[in-house]
Design an enzyme around this catalytic site. Structure first.
Site: not given
Length: 534
Positions: A294, A355, A408
């Site tokens: 990430e 995301k 994440c």
């Protein structure tokens, strides 16, 4: 002796001593979570919770006031559970202590204090229907099961350290999640762990103790037995197909306070390139796909053509790089996304995935106008924070490889794995756990991603800047991994998909079915007890 000690602790203690015992009971069960994985801890804390709720009655109280002692007991137990399980979140605020150290009490104490209300409402609800013996165990499991389910949704949700994880410390004990889903495992965890409470107390409190203990033992045996059977049917780890793509995971372990240092950006970028271009060990094949963690690219892509060109030159023909980076959009880059980029050997971006579920206060500010007016800002160093993608899209890497992107902590949400696009071959989870140092956080995070692989019947490709990078198969078995603080790379073939117990991954249908079954059993037991004892 143990029975008398439990009863003396729960019935005779009062005031702050009893409150402290309740907090410690909640804290003790976190030993069943990663990195400790001491499963017997659940059999200590949950029976204590049952006995503490037993002794939480209030004489002469009427209406909702009679539920206050149980509500307080549930809150104290929950506070201990979340404090001991989540204290490490405060480490993220020390990365930039000058700006965020003031918020430490809110992170370390405030978040557990808020999450504890879920346990408080569960205990109060259970007290309404609190019966004798086995009935109260089932009622508590139903109540905590419902509030743990709600915890996954309310205020964007935060199902971190859901109770069911305590029953799933190894691949052998992970397979049952394919039948019940995580929400169902939350219920079963309470049922199993709380059953020893039936050994303590008077005849009324011990009502149904034989049936309860036999049930708990049967559930544990079935839990482990199903896992053993399923793993026996699974292909051996050494039998991965020769035609499967070779994946390289890169873990550079960049210190969090260095990641966005302008003077270190090029060195960080070059370190990832170096790890990506090193020859495979022991004559293994060259990787087809390389995965960086990430925000591993310290530039806003694709605005920095030099970075894309350098990536293209580093890749061999037909190789692909999947890299976490910030994506800018709009005039003057008015919006930023936390993204995964697919880059080919020509230095071209062929696909992106943004995301969807952002971290409150970390990547964006809830009630933004109000909180900015009092000087608050996100922990990430971006003007205005990140923007959430409207939907999750499958990431098309090549004609033969499509991945489900989870960035994440998106991997902790079992109900949010729906996506648009082609059927996927694996889960890709890129993350950065360097925020939390050498604490339980990275281990807990990895376990939850590992369980998503088992639930979905998909292999997991997990690249962490620092944390635990690993390739796991669709049964949760780790084929290759890098430990916390380790710098390097791993190469391994993509494991195959697995067939689940149900046609679709277990989820809320199984959860509500299990709830209904427990309700019917509880009502039946109540009717039998009433007929027998009045």
């Amino acid at each position: 002796m143990v029975s008398s000690l439990y009863l003396r602790l729960t019935e005779n203690l009062t005031g702050w001593r009893k409150a402290l015992l309740t907090i410690l009971a909640g804290a003790s069960v976190t030993l069943a979570l990663p990195p400790f994985d001491f499963l017997p801890a659940g059999f200590i804390g949950f029976p204590l919770l049952v006995l503490l709720i037993d002794s939480s009655g209030t004489k002469n109280a009427t209406g909702w006031k009679r539920l206050l002692p149980a509500f307080r007991t549930g809150w104290l137990f929950g506070f201990g559970y979340f404090l001991a399980g989540l204290w490490w979140i405060g480490m993220a605020l020390l990365v930039d202590a000058e700006n965020f150290a003031w918020a430490l009490p809110f992170a370390i104490l405030g978040l557990p204090a808020f999450l504890a209300f879920f346990f408080a409402f569960a205990a109060a609800f259970a007290r309404v229907f609190w019966g004798a013996g086995l009935i109260r165990i089932l009622v508590l499991a139903i109540a905590l099961g419902v509030t743990e389910w709600l915890r996954a949704f309310i205020l964007t949700g935060f199902p971190w350290n859901a109770l069911g994880y305590m029953l799933m410390p190894t691949p052998l004990l992970m397979q049952s999640v394919t039948i019940t889903g995580l929400y169902g495992m939350n219920i079963l965890a309470v049922v199993i762990f709380a059953m020893p409470a039936l050994l303590f107390g008077d005849k009324r409190q011990r009502y149904g103790w034989r049936s309860g203990l036999i049930t708990a033992c049967a559930l544990l045996i079935a839990h482990a037995g199903y896992g053993a059977w399923r793993l026996q049917q699974a292909p051996a780890l050494s039998e991965q197909g020769a035609d499967a793509p070779v994946i390289r995971l890169v873990q550079a372990s960049i210190a969090q306070d260095a990641k966005w240092d302008n003077q270190l950006r090029r060195a960080i970028f070059d370190k990832h390139l170096d790890l990506s271009t090193r020859p495979p060990a022991n004559g293994q094949p060259v990787p087809d796909v390389i995965i960086w963690p990430e925000t591993s690219v310290p530039y806003v892509l694709p605005q920095v053509e030099e970075a894309l060109s350098a990536i293209g030159k580093a890749l061999q023909p037909n190789q692909m790089l999947l890299a976490g980076a910030v994506r800018g959009e709009g005039e003057n880059l008015s919006a930023y996304y936390n993204s995964i980029f697919a880059v080919n050997a020509a230095g071209q971006v062929t696909a992106t995935a943004d995301k969807v579920h952002l971290v409150p206060f970390g990547e964006y500010l809830p009630l933004e106008d109000l909180l900015r007016s009092v000087g608050m800002q996100e922990v990430v160093e971006l003007p205005g924070g990140f923007t959430a993608a409207p939907a999750r899209h499958a990431l098309n890497v090549s004609p033969s490889l499509t991945l489900l992107p989870l960035i994440c902590y998106e991997a902790i949400f079992p109900s949010e794995l729906g996506y648009q696009g082609k059927s996927v071959d694996a889960i890709i989870n890129i993350t950065n756990d360097a925020w939390y140092g050498n604490t339980p956080g990275p281990y807990q995070h990895f376990r939850q991603a590992q369980l998503r692989a088992v639930e979905q019947g998909l292999p997991l490709l997990r690249a962490a800047n620092n944390g635990i990078s690993a390739i796991t198969d669709s049964y949760g078995r780790i084929t290759k991994h890098l430990n916390l603080n380790e710098v390097g790379f791993i190469d391994g073939r993509l494991p195959p998909k697995a067939t689940g117990f149900w046609r679709k991954p277990a989820g809320e249908t199984q959860f509500f079915t299990l709830l209904f079954i427990l309700l019917v059993i509880s009502c039946g037991l109540h009717a039998i007890r009433t007929e027998r004892f009045g």
